[in-house]
Scaffold this motif. Structure first.
Motif, short mmCIF file in Angstrom:
data_model
loop_
_atom_site.label_atom_id
_atom_site.label_comp_id
_atom_site.label_asym_id
_atom_site.label_seq_id
_atom_site.Cartn_x
_atom_site.Cartn_y
_atom_site.Cartn_z
N LYS A 52 0.83 -1.21 0.00
CA LYS A 52 0.00 0.00 0.00
C LYS A 52 0.87 1.27 0.00
N ALA A 53 2.18 1.10 -0.06
CA ALA A 53 3.09 2.25 -0.02
C ALA A 53 2.84 3.21 -1.18
N LYS A 54 3.08 4.50 -0.94
CA LYS A 54 3.10 5.45 -2.06
C LYS A 54 4.31 5.07 -2.91
N LEU A 55 4.04 4.88 -4.20
CA LEU A 55 5.05 4.26 -5.06
C LEU A 55 5.66 5.26 -6.04
N PHE A 56 6.99 5.24 -6.10
CA PHE A 56 7.73 6.07 -7.05
C PHE A 56 8.56 5.15 -7.93
N ALA A 57 8.54 5.42 -9.23
CA ALA A 57 9.41 4.71 -10.17
C ALA A 57 10.54 5.66 -10.55
N ILE A 58 11.76 5.30 -10.22
CA ILE A 58 12.92 6.10 -10.61
C ILE A 58 13.47 5.46 -11.88
N ILE A 59 13.19 6.09 -13.01
CA ILE A 59 13.44 5.47 -14.31
C ILE A 59 14.64 6.16 -14.97
N PHE A 60 15.65 5.38 -15.34
CA PHE A 60 16.90 5.96 -15.83
C PHE A 60 17.51 5.01 -16.85
N GLY A 61 18.69 5.40 -17.36
CA GLY A 61 19.37 4.56 -18.34
C GLY A 61 19.07 4.98 -19.76
N HIS A 62 19.67 4.27 -20.71
CA HIS A 62 19.53 4.62 -22.13
C HIS A 62 18.07 4.63 -22.59
N CYS A 117 1.16 1.27 -14.25
CA CYS A 117 0.64 1.05 -12.90
C CYS A 117 0.59 2.38 -12.15
N ASN A 118 -0.10 2.37 -11.02
CA ASN A 118 -0.34 3.58 -10.26
C ASN A 118 0.91 3.98 -9.47
N CYS A 119 1.71 4.87 -10.08
CA CYS A 119 2.93 5.31 -9.41
C CYS A 119 3.31 6.68 -9.95
N GLU A 120 4.21 7.32 -9.24
CA GLU A 120 4.75 8.58 -9.75
C GLU A 120 6.09 8.29 -10.42
N LYS A 121 6.26 8.81 -11.64
CA LYS A 121 7.48 8.51 -12.39
C LYS A 121 8.46 9.67 -12.33
N LEU A 122 9.70 9.36 -11.98
CA LEU A 122 10.80 10.34 -12.05
C LEU A 122 11.73 9.81 -13.13
N VAL A 123 11.77 10.51 -14.26
CA VAL A 123 12.43 9.96 -15.45
C VAL A 123 13.59 10.85 -15.90
N ALA A 124 14.76 10.27 -16.11
CA ALA A 124 15.90 11.00 -16.69
C ALA A 124 16.79 9.99 -17.41
N LYS A 125 17.31 10.42 -18.56
CA LYS A 125 18.15 9.51 -19.35
C LYS A 125 19.58 9.48 -18.80
N SER A 126 19.70 9.30 -17.51
CA SER A 126 21.02 9.28 -16.87
C SER A 126 21.63 7.89 -16.99
N VAL A 127 22.88 7.85 -17.40
CA VAL A 127 23.62 6.58 -17.43
C VAL A 127 24.88 6.72 -16.56
N HIS A 128 25.76 7.64 -16.99
CA HIS A 128 26.98 7.90 -16.22
C HIS A 128 26.88 9.14 -15.36
N ASN A 129 26.14 10.11 -15.83
CA ASN A 129 26.03 11.38 -15.13
C ASN A 129 24.74 11.41 -14.30
N PRO A 130 24.87 11.46 -12.98
CA PRO A 130 23.66 11.38 -12.15
C PRO A 130 22.87 12.68 -12.06
#
Lengths: 90, 158
Positions: free
Chosen positions: B103-113, B124-137
């Motif tokens: 039941k946790a509030k869900l966050f998807a930390i989406i990264f990579g190529h 699915c029911n979540c908040e998305k944090l999206v960045a095309k980070s691979v080497h540089n955070p």
């Protein structure tokens, strides 16, 4: 790592997405059961996007097995008890 | 009682995962949350070596990813917030599994190529944090910073 990897399993597919695995099972097996993520099969809780489908053929279960670094596999394992448990869910 | 947060790490093949996990754990911990990190053995070893003294995450607050799924499925643990790190298809499967079991509030930390493509596949029911980070955070850190300004409010909310 679950003991599934110590069992006598057959890899039907590998290097696929979870959804491709689901479609493969639906397309190739007549007796298909839908379960929720976290369904316990053998000693592992299944990972996946609902619905997770498990195929049954004779005494074998055919199911998706997700590994964090290697993606989804479709495995086939003989186990009459698991087949009966799935059929009893209906 | 402190709010509880779970960070669920995937395969550590994308370099930014470890440092973003430590950064996020630090921010959450400083806001007063209890933070547990679950991941593959390699992902956890990377954290332990990077944070030798356990300033950001104590090794006792780390758990194998399979064990964390087992504990959630058996309702032996629950969280207020869950951050799932996603950089491949398996990550989407783990995210959907957590959403289904917790039941946790869900966050998807989406990264990579493939960050944007992966984000588009998540329904699915979540908040998305999206960045095309691979080497540089930094791009991913900025996304987290923008959202985490609210973290102190989360930490004390009912």
């Amino acid at each position: 790592m679950g003991c599934i990897e110590l069992m006598d399993y057959e890899i039907l597919l590998s290097d696929i997405s979870f959804k491709e695995g689901r479609e493969f099972i639906r397309r190739n097996f007549k007796d298909v059961h839908e379960v929720e993520p976290g369904y316990k099969l053998f000693d592992v809780y299944l990972i996946g996007i609902p619905p997770i489908v498990i195929g049954v053929e004779n005494d074998h279960v055919i199911f998706p097995y997700v590994k964090p670094c290697h993606g989804t596999f479709v495995l086939k394992i003989e186990d009459r008890e698991e087949v009966e448990r799935l059929r009893a869910k209906r | 009682m402190n709010k509880k947060a779970l960070l669920l790490l995937g395969c550590p093949e994308v370099p930014v995962q470890t440092c973003i996990a430590l950064y996020l754990a630090s921010r959450l911990k400083n806001a007063g949350m209890d933070v547990l990190v679950a991941g593959t053995d390699a992902a956890l070893e990377l954290l332990k070596v990077s944070d030798t003294e356990g300033h950001y995450v104590n090794a006792e607050k780390m758990m194998n990813i399979d064990k964390s799924i087992e504990s959630l499925a058996e309702k032996r643990m629950e969280f207020d917030f869950c951050f799932v790190f996603v950089h491949n298809d398996a990550g989407i499967s783990y995210l959907a599994t957590i959403q289904s079991m917790s039941k946790a509030k869900l966050f998807a930390i989406i990264f990579g190529h493939d960050a944007e493509s992966l984000a588009g596949q998540i329904d699915c029911n979540c908040e998305k944090l999206v960045a095309k980070s691979v080497h540089n955070p930094i791009p991913l850190k900025k996304k987290i910073d923008a959202r985490i300004r609210e973290v102190k409010r989360w930490a004390v909310s009912n």
